[in-house]
Write a protein that holds these residues in place. Sequence first.
Motif, PDB file in Angstrom:
ATOM      1  N   ASP A  75     -10.686   0.494  -6.849  1.00 56.08           N
ATOM      2  CA  ASP A  75     -10.833  -1.480  -7.338  1.00 56.08           C
ATOM      3  C   ASP A  75     -11.885  -1.966  -6.015  1.00 56.08           C
ATOM      4  O   ASP A  75     -11.564  -2.217  -4.969  1.00 56.08           O
ATOM      5  CB  ASP A  75      -9.837  -2.687  -6.414  1.00 56.08           C
ATOM      6  CG  ASP A  75     -10.159  -3.640  -7.813  1.00 56.08           C
ATOM      7  OD1 ASP A  75     -10.855  -3.664  -8.258  1.00 56.08           O
ATOM      8  OD2 ASP A  75      -8.921  -4.519  -7.475  1.00 56.08           O
ATOM      9  N   ALA A 130      -1.087  -4.389  -2.861  1.00 57.29           N
ATOM     10  CA  ALA A 130      -2.647  -3.578  -2.145  1.00 57.29           C
ATOM     11  C   ALA A 130      -3.781  -4.129  -2.860  1.00 57.29           C
ATOM     12  O   ALA A 130      -5.255  -4.392  -1.776  1.00 57.29           O
ATOM     13  CB  ALA A 130      -1.707  -2.204  -2.478  1.00 57.29           C
ATOM     14  N   THR A 131      -3.275  -4.343  -4.374  1.00 57.03           N
ATOM     15  CA  THR A 131      -4.980  -4.764  -4.679  1.00 57.03           C
ATOM     16  C   THR A 131      -5.010  -6.652  -4.545  1.00 57.03           C
ATOM     17  O   THR A 131      -6.290  -6.768  -4.418  1.00 57.03           O
ATOM     18  CB  THR A 131      -5.436  -4.081  -6.243  1.00 57.03           C
ATOM     19  OG1 THR A 131      -4.041  -4.399  -6.831  1.00 57.03           O
ATOM     20  CG2 THR A 131      -5.297  -2.677  -6.272  1.00 57.03           C
ATOM     21  N   SER A 186       1.156  -4.250  -6.383  1.00 59.95           N
ATOM     22  CA  SER A 186      -0.226  -4.833  -6.731  1.00 59.95           C
ATOM     23  C   SER A 186      -0.701  -5.332  -5.944  1.00 59.95           C
ATOM     24  O   SER A 186      -1.891  -6.284  -5.947  1.00 59.95           O
ATOM     25  CB  SER A 186       0.122  -5.536  -7.820  1.00 59.95           C
ATOM     26  OG  SER A 186       1.231  -6.586  -7.053  1.00 59.95           O
ATOM     27  N   PHE A 199      -9.056   1.137  -2.326  1.00 59.91           N
ATOM     28  CA  PHE A 199      -8.843  -0.141  -2.425  1.00 59.91           C
ATOM     29  C   PHE A 199     -10.265  -1.150  -2.032  1.00 59.91           C
ATOM     30  O   PHE A 199     -11.371  -0.322  -0.567  1.00 59.91           O
ATOM     31  CB  PHE A 199      -7.736  -1.343  -1.033  1.00 59.91           C
ATOM     32  CG  PHE A 199      -6.492  -0.040  -1.733  1.00 59.91           C
ATOM     33  CD1 PHE A 199      -5.947  -0.965  -3.135  1.00 59.91           C
ATOM     34  CD2 PHE A 199      -5.932   0.906  -1.013  1.00 59.91           C
ATOM     35  CE1 PHE A 199      -4.849  -0.327  -3.214  1.00 59.91           C
ATOM     36  CE2 PHE A 199      -4.676   1.406  -2.320  1.00 59.91           C
ATOM     37  CZ  PHE A 199      -4.405   1.309  -3.372  1.00 59.91           C
ATOM     38  N   GLN A 200     -10.685  -2.420  -1.733  1.00 66.10           N
ATOM     39  CA  GLN A 200     -11.773  -2.843  -1.993  1.00 66.10           C
ATOM     40  C   GLN A 200     -11.687  -3.537  -0.097  1.00 66.10           C
ATOM     41  O   GLN A 200     -12.031  -3.732   0.365  1.00 66.10           O
ATOM     42  CB  GLN A 200     -11.452  -4.283  -2.063  1.00 66.10           C
ATOM     43  CG  GLN A 200     -13.171  -4.979  -1.876  1.00 66.10           C
ATOM     44  CD  GLN A 200     -13.594  -6.282  -2.072  1.00 66.10           C
ATOM     45  OE1 GLN A 200     -12.534  -6.450  -3.572  1.00 66.10           O
ATOM     46  NE2 GLN A 200     -14.035  -6.953  -2.509  1.00 66.10           N
ATOM     47  N   THR A 222      -8.509  -5.637 -12.632  1.00 64.58           N
ATOM     48  CA  THR A 222      -8.141  -5.795 -11.617  1.00 64.58           C
ATOM     49  C   THR A 222      -6.713  -5.351 -12.634  1.00 64.58           C
ATOM     50  O   THR A 222      -5.894  -3.978 -12.237  1.00 64.58           O
ATOM     51  CB  THR A 222      -8.425  -6.600 -10.080  1.00 64.58           C
ATOM     52  OG1 THR A 222      -9.528  -6.643  -9.753  1.00 64.58           O
ATOM     53  CG2 THR A 222      -6.833  -6.011  -8.993  1.00 64.58           C
ATOM     54  N   LEU A 270       0.526   0.143 -10.821  1.00 59.59           N
ATOM     55  CA  LEU A 270       1.103  -1.064  -9.868  1.00 59.59           C
ATOM     56  C   LEU A 270       1.759  -2.347 -10.187  1.00 59.59           C
ATOM     57  O   LEU A 270       2.713  -2.859  -9.365  1.00 59.59           O
ATOM     58  CB  LEU A 270      -0.339  -1.377  -9.091  1.00 59.59           C
ATOM     59  CG  LEU A 270      -1.017  -0.312  -8.164  1.00 59.59           C
ATOM     60  CD1 LEU A 270      -1.636  -0.805  -6.832  1.00 59.59           C
ATOM     61  CD2 LEU A 270      -0.174   0.510  -7.227  1.00 59.59           C
ATOM     62  N   GLU A 271       1.070  -2.574 -11.745  1.00 57.91           N
ATOM     63  CA  GLU A 271       2.459  -3.440 -12.016  1.00 57.91           C
ATOM     64  C   GLU A 271       3.202  -3.337 -13.703  1.00 57.91           C
ATOM     65  O   GLU A 271       2.339  -2.812 -14.759  1.00 57.91           O
ATOM     66  CB  GLU A 271       2.093  -4.723 -11.798  1.00 57.91           C
ATOM     67  CG  GLU A 271      -0.082  -4.745 -12.111  1.00 57.91           C
ATOM     68  CD  GLU A 271      -0.317  -6.550 -11.701  1.00 57.91           C
ATOM     69  OE1 GLU A 271       0.018  -7.121 -12.386  1.00 57.91           O
ATOM     70  OE2 GLU A 271      -1.896  -6.246 -11.411  1.00 57.91           O
ATOM     71  N   THR A 303       0.808  -0.819   0.329  1.00 60.01           N
ATOM     72  CA  THR A 303      -0.183  -0.206   0.437  1.00 60.01           C
ATOM     73  C   THR A 303       1.603   1.325  -0.067  1.00 60.01           C
ATOM     74  O   THR A 303       0.810   1.838  -0.490  1.00 60.01           O
ATOM     75  CB  THR A 303      -0.602  -0.136   1.384  1.00 60.01           C
ATOM     76  OG1 THR A 303      -1.714  -1.265   0.953  1.00 60.01           O
ATOM     77  CG2 THR A 303      -1.926   1.228   1.033  1.00 60.01           C
ATOM     78  N   ASN A 330      -4.342  -1.694 -11.746  1.00 60.68           N
ATOM     79  CA  ASN A 330      -3.105  -2.122 -12.067  1.00 60.68           C
ATOM     80  C   ASN A 330      -2.714  -1.260 -13.026  1.00 60.68           C
ATOM     81  O   ASN A 330      -1.345  -1.077 -12.462  1.00 60.68           O
ATOM     82  CB  ASN A 330      -2.839  -3.503 -11.717  1.00 60.68           C
ATOM     83  CG  ASN A 330      -3.004  -3.926 -10.291  1.00 60.68           C
ATOM     84  OD1 ASN A 330      -4.136  -2.765  -9.101  1.00 60.68           O
ATOM     85  ND2 ASN A 330      -3.098  -5.024  -9.549  1.00 60.68           N
ATOM     86  N   ARG A 390      -7.267  10.096   1.949  1.00 62.75           N
ATOM     87  CA  ARG A 390      -6.937   9.771   2.396  1.00 62.75           C
ATOM     88  C   ARG A 390      -6.064   9.790   0.490  1.00 62.75           C
ATOM     89  O   ARG A 390      -4.622   9.911  -0.070  1.00 62.75           O
ATOM     90  CB  ARG A 390      -5.689   7.962   2.730  1.00 62.75           C
ATOM     91  CG  ARG A 390      -4.364   7.278   2.685  1.00 62.75           C
ATOM     92  CD  ARG A 390      -3.833   6.783   3.079  1.00 62.75           C
ATOM     93  NE  ARG A 390      -4.407   5.454   2.350  1.00 62.75           N
ATOM     94  CZ  ARG A 390      -4.542   4.018   2.478  1.00 62.75           C
ATOM     95  NH1 ARG A 390      -3.519   3.912   3.691  1.00 62.75           N
ATOM     96  NH2 ARG A 390      -5.111   3.479   2.074  1.00 62.75           N
ATOM     97  N   ASN A 448      -7.483  -0.852   3.073  1.00 62.42           N
ATOM     98  CA  ASN A 448      -5.813  -1.058   2.964  1.00 62.42           C
ATOM     99  C   ASN A 448      -5.149   0.445   4.396  1.00 62.42           C
ATOM    100  O   ASN A 448      -3.884   1.284   3.600  1.00 62.42           O
ATOM    101  CB  ASN A 448      -5.335  -0.709   1.924  1.00 62.42           C
ATOM    102  CG  ASN A 448      -5.039  -2.135   0.813  1.00 62.42           C
ATOM    103  OD1 ASN A 448      -5.954  -3.062   1.272  1.00 62.42           O
ATOM    104  ND2 ASN A 448      -4.439  -2.205   0.376  1.00 62.42           N
TER     105      ASN A 448
END
Lengths: 401, 236
Positions: free
Chosen positions: B166, A397-398, A395, B89-90, B45, B54-55, A312, B49, B154, B93
């Motif tokens: 997500d 985080a999700t 990733s 996020f779901q 997702t 994120l990826e 996160t 991402n 946040r 977090n």
Amino acid sequence: MLEIKPIFHALCRSKIGAILLLLQIAITTAIVSNAAFIIEDKVSYLSQETGYPEDEIFSFHVMLFGNDVESHQQFELDETMLRGLPNVIDAVYISNTPLSGSGSSSDFSINPAPEPGLSARTAYFFTDDHALNTLGLELASGRNFNESEVIVTDNNEQRANVTIITQTLADELFSDTDALGKTVYLGDIALKIVGIIKKAKGPWMKDSRPDNVALIPYINPNISGNFIVRTDVKQRAQLASTIEDEMLKSYDKRVIIRVRGLDEAKENYMAQDTLMMRMLIVLITILVLVTALGIFGLTLFNISKRTKQIGTRRALGARKSAIINYFLVENAMICTAGLILGVIAALLLGQLLMQHFSIAALPPSYIAGTALMVFVMSLLAVFGPAKRAANISPSIATRSI
Amino acid sequence: MLKMNNISKLYQTEMVQTHALRDFNLHVEEGEFIAVTGPSGSGKTTFLNIAGMLEPFSSGQYLLDGIDVGKLNDNQRADVRNQKIGFIFQGFNLIPDLNLYENIEVPLRYRGIKANERKRRIEQCLEQVGLASRAKHLPQQLSGGQQQRVAIARALAGKPRFLLADEPTGNLDSLMARQVMELLEQINRDGATIIMVTHDPELARRAPRNIQVVDGQLADFTLYQGAQTLKNVAGV
Ligand SMILES: Nc1ncnc2c1ncn2[C@@H]1O[C@H](COP(=O)(O)OP(=O)(O)OP(=O)(O)O)[C@@H](O)[C@H]1O
Ligand SMILES: [Mg+2]
């Protein structure tokens, strides 16, 4: 970028692991600094100068059982025989072997007993004019014994009247004048100081006065005697192995025991200290390793517990370096608290040891050095796991619920 | 502001290869509110991402604000996430050991914003999500809906132009879900572009533009999309 405040707050909210680590660091610091000091003390004790060429000298003990010879006369003959052997530099009868742990000592006084006066604890050896050469000792002033001053007798009424003492003893008894030519008293026996030795150790390195030594030219053995032989380093082993045969060849109603080098005698005497030093080294090595492992393990545990949080943070824009910093700062904070506690504990432990085991006061430099070492070690231990944490994919985080 | 051209994503594991996205094309304009739907495992997702960096993706081109994302290094991607993108996020977090204030502070610290400016923004965001009085509470002391509102605060604190969510309501009951949706709509009106993955058809319908991901590709929705966009433009 350092985040000291939130890291501190987060630590306060889940503190058990941190407190355990903190205590471990404190204990390590306290024990290691004291142990390191004791080790250093032992090392300097074990490696101090004795004044003797230890590896050129060996000694042995003789016990007579035949009663057809006078022991003092036989030992005179033995001395002559030993000095005549090939490769022997010199040999001498001496009441005890220096450094060996057995010997005689008494108070040497500047006045004859029972008059009161300044006195000093002194180890003394009965020997003759070959002692200086055999033991490899150097005179600071004065001279060796004359042959005429050496008393070889079986009559206890006969006494020596000169001595050679070490500089240390001279300084203790005659602090503001020259000791040479003065008289010292062993009980009521007056001994004129004819020579002063630069440096020599007595039989006990651990004595309160290991350097107060006197040689007295007097040979009045009973049925047993002690000899030392000086030879070349390379010849010593060979010579020592034949010495029994040579001695028995000249007179065989006796036994020769304890043939050993002077260094060996010293090691024997110091064996306990050597053992203790080694044990301490092992102890602190284990302690430091366990602490390092503890830090390593706790960080790994923290990382696996915080995988999602790290992902996160990465998603929210933390660079890898920020994650590494997080763990380094967190560890540095625990470590600093542990070190503060550890320094206090080290001082207390040092005081305790000082009171109960007559160990000198622990110098602050040892605590500071240990603290620095523990700090660096803990940062090193945390760095690997922290790098691993930084490689956690954002990733996570999700992907993880 | 977001352009994906022929993006593919291939997951390679020992046993199987999964084409999570295949020749995925999407253009998103500044200020849009997009709901993404589709069957489970279809690649929603994965898309989000990649959109949020994120990826990495396997092939294709992705431009965000004209920046070619494929050419950025890890630090640059972290900085872009920090400055332009807000995530919801779901599972919320939130960081369990930090209180609400400190949680919202996390992305602001990474950006190097000064303490008093951080304070101002955090208080403003907490106000906006209606949790100003709870700043010192820990996440576990809040209900799910409240936690998600903190997470939104946040995401908002950094004033991102781009918000990715997500299944933000996936763990919430319908009342809470509607509150969160209203909050997102408010944020969208204030100018942020939002992409939201959801399984809830009712919520999806409230979004001006819907896209559906099926088997790693956008379902052909062009007509519907055009109509939605028109409606959207007319509605402004
Ligand atoms: N790390 C991974 N390694 C291998 N395969 C993966 C990985 N992540 C996702 N996948 C696969 O990629 C495909 C798309 O996954 P994704 O999570 O994007 O689906 P989704 O549309 O979000 O599903 P859901 O609605 O259930 O959340 C799935 O078949 C999934 O199994
Ligand atoms: Mg999904």
